[in-house]
Design a protein around this motif. Structure first.
Motif, PDB file in Angstrom:
ATOM      1  N   ILE A 105       0.974  -1.221  -0.130  1.00 50.73           N
ATOM      2  CA  ILE A 105       0.159  -0.321   0.133  1.00 50.73           C
ATOM      3  C   ILE A 105       1.065   1.210   0.166  1.00 50.73           C
ATOM      4  O   ILE A 105       0.781   2.044  -0.669  1.00 50.73           O
ATOM      5  CB  ILE A 105      -0.657   0.131   1.306  1.00 50.73           C
ATOM      6  N   ALA A 106       1.869   1.268   1.044  1.00 48.77           N
ATOM      7  CA  ALA A 106       2.377   2.293   1.032  1.00 48.77           C
ATOM      8  C   ALA A 106       3.540   3.178   0.233  1.00 48.77           C
ATOM      9  O   ALA A 106       3.806   3.217  -0.881  1.00 48.77           O
ATOM     10  CB  ALA A 106       3.603   2.380   1.762  1.00 48.77           C
ATOM     11  N   ARG A 107       4.070   1.415  -1.011  1.00 44.17           N
ATOM     12  CA  ARG A 107       4.219   1.580  -2.508  1.00 44.17           C
ATOM     13  C   ARG A 107       3.483   2.882  -3.823  1.00 44.17           C
ATOM     14  O   ARG A 107       4.112   3.012  -3.880  1.00 44.17           O
ATOM     15  CB  ARG A 107       5.054   0.480  -3.265  1.00 44.17           C
ATOM     16  N   THR A 108       2.291   1.575  -3.034  1.00 48.41           N
ATOM     17  CA  THR A 108       1.280   2.604  -4.252  1.00 48.41           C
ATOM     18  C   THR A 108       0.832   3.974  -3.444  1.00 48.41           C
ATOM     19  O   THR A 108       0.847   4.851  -4.640  1.00 48.41           O
ATOM     20  CB  THR A 108      -0.364   1.886  -4.020  1.00 48.41           C
ATOM     21  N   ALA A 109       0.629   4.039  -2.377  1.00 50.39           N
ATOM     22  CA  ALA A 109       0.554   5.761  -1.857  1.00 50.39           C
ATOM     23  C   ALA A 109       1.245   6.210  -3.144  1.00 50.39           C
ATOM     24  O   ALA A 109       1.537   7.660  -3.547  1.00 50.39           O
ATOM     25  CB  ALA A 109       0.246   5.638  -0.983  1.00 50.39           C
ATOM     26  N   GLU A 110       2.919   5.961  -2.648  1.00 53.00           N
ATOM     27  CA  GLU A 110       3.808   7.062  -3.071  1.00 53.00           C
ATOM     28  C   GLU A 110       3.698   7.349  -4.411  1.00 53.00           C
ATOM     29  O   GLU A 110       4.133   8.370  -4.826  1.00 53.00           O
ATOM     30  CB  GLU A 110       4.762   6.267  -2.496  1.00 53.00           C
ATOM     31  N   CYS A 111       3.680   6.445  -5.315  1.00 55.45           N
ATOM     32  CA  CYS A 111       3.457   6.199  -6.212  1.00 55.45           C
ATOM     33  C   CYS A 111       2.864   7.480  -7.033  1.00 55.45           C
ATOM     34  O   CYS A 111       2.439   7.473  -8.485  1.00 55.45           O
ATOM     35  CB  CYS A 111       3.371   4.940  -7.148  1.00 55.45           C
ATOM     36  N   ALA A 112       1.318   7.568  -6.623  1.00 56.42           N
ATOM     37  CA  ALA A 112      -0.061   8.019  -6.913  1.00 56.42           C
ATOM     38  C   ALA A 112       0.017   9.903  -6.365  1.00 56.42           C
ATOM     39  O   ALA A 112      -0.562  10.001  -6.810  1.00 56.42           O
ATOM     40  CB  ALA A 112      -1.189   7.684  -6.029  1.00 56.42           C
ATOM     41  N   GLY A 113       0.985   9.979  -5.384  1.00 52.83           N
ATOM     42  CA  GLY A 113       1.350  11.045  -4.885  1.00 52.83           C
ATOM     43  C   GLY A 113       0.511  11.332  -3.224  1.00 52.83           C
ATOM     44  O   GLY A 113      -0.096  12.546  -2.790  1.00 52.83           O
ATOM     45  N   VAL A 114       0.556  10.691  -3.063  1.00 54.50           N
ATOM     46  CA  VAL A 114      -0.476  10.699  -1.427  1.00 54.50           C
ATOM     47  C   VAL A 114       0.531  11.004  -0.592  1.00 54.50           C
ATOM     48  O   VAL A 114       2.052  10.871  -1.154  1.00 54.50           O
ATOM     49  CB  VAL A 114      -0.903   9.051  -0.919  1.00 54.50           C
ATOM     50  N   GLN A 115       0.462  12.059   0.108  1.00 56.27           N
ATOM     51  CA  GLN A 115       1.194  13.046   0.896  1.00 56.27           C
ATOM     52  C   GLN A 115       1.754  12.572   2.294  1.00 56.27           C
ATOM     53  O   GLN A 115       2.389  12.841   2.702  1.00 56.27           O
ATOM     54  CB  GLN A 115       0.468  14.280   1.280  1.00 56.27           C
ATOM     55  N   VAL A 116       0.930  11.863   2.646  1.00 55.71           N
ATOM     56  CA  VAL A 116       0.837  11.449   4.180  1.00 55.71           C
ATOM     57  C   VAL A 116       0.164  10.287   4.015  1.00 55.71           C
ATOM     58  O   VAL A 116      -1.510   9.929   3.918  1.00 55.71           O
ATOM     59  CB  VAL A 116       0.567  12.548   5.225  1.00 55.71           C
TER      60      VAL A 116
END
Length: 241
Positions: A105-116
């Motif tokens: 999830i963290a990997r996908t979130a970072e790739c999608a531009g999630v800030q936190v």
């Protein structure tokens, strides 16, 4: 992993961020308890057998795990996002206990531009070396905030002008037909029980991912990816037109 009363005390005194702190149910140690409270570390009371499974050495009834990431304050992240003129894009995780799911999830979130990424103080997977590996190092590049009451966090986000949307199979609204373009926080729930009913009652909206096959659910890391990239897709539409 740090074990033994004196070692855990010194870790707490040093100000190192602690991810997990386990204490034997019958053990009473006022100084550890006070330092844990001051450092906003939740003590998880467990039977001796659990501690023995973690280490065969003399743990003296207490074990802690130091964090492999530095937790940040949510208010600081939101202030920084606003100062930079960006649209808030936040991910809340309610009791995601599988380390590999969390890392993915963290990997996908970072790739999608999630800030936190916001996680609860207890009941979440440990952010350890395995989580870091599964994230392919993404946890080095995305902010992580640990909040002790996600209900209060949701209220804070709403007061900050951020819409909170929960992904749940109980929703009648399709994620692909819901407006996700504004300031948004997406909340995903545990693999077993989904999102806590208390949190579902607080959010601004519910969405579901349509399932067209015979299997009734998606893995939580896959579901998170679907929702996050629907936000990305919708936000990119004005630039495409």
């Amino acid at each position: 992993m740090v074990f033994g009363i004196q070692s855990v005390l010194e870790t707490l005194r040093s100000g190192q961020q602690i991810d997990k702190l386990f204490m034997e149910k019958e053990l009473s140690h006022p100084e550890i308890q006070q330092l844990a409270f001051q450092n906003r570390v939740t003590i998880q009371r467990v039977p001796t057998e659990k501690l023995n499974r973690l280490t065969r050495k003399n743990h003296q009834g207490v074990i802690c795990f130091t964090a492999v990431v530095q937790y940040v304050k949510l208010s600081n992240v939101i202030a920084e996002v606003n100062e930079e003129g960006e649209t808030p894009f936040i991910l809340l995780l309610d009791r995601i206990t599988d380390v590999r799911n969390f890392g993915a999830i963290a990997r996908t979130a970072e790739c999608a531009g999630v800030q936190v990424i916001v996680i609860p103080g207890r009941g979440n997977a440990a952010i350890n070396s395995e989580a870091m590996k599964t994230s392919s190092g993404a946890l080095n590049h995305i902010a992580v905030c640990r909040e002790y009451d996600l209900a209060d966090t949701i209220r804070y986000l709403q007061k900050s002008g951020i819409k909170v949307v929960a992904c749940t199979e109980k929703s009648y609204r399709d994620v692909f037909t819901t407006d996700l373009t504004g300031p948004i926080a997406v909340i995903m729930g545990s693999e077993e029980n989904g999102i806590t009913p208390e949190l579902l009652a607080l959010v601004d909206g519910h969405v579901k991912i349509p399932l067209l096959g015979n299997v009734g659910s998606l893995n939580v890391s896959v579901a998170t990816g679907v929702v996050l990239y629907e936000v990305v897709r919708q936000r990119s539409l004005p630039a495409v037109q």
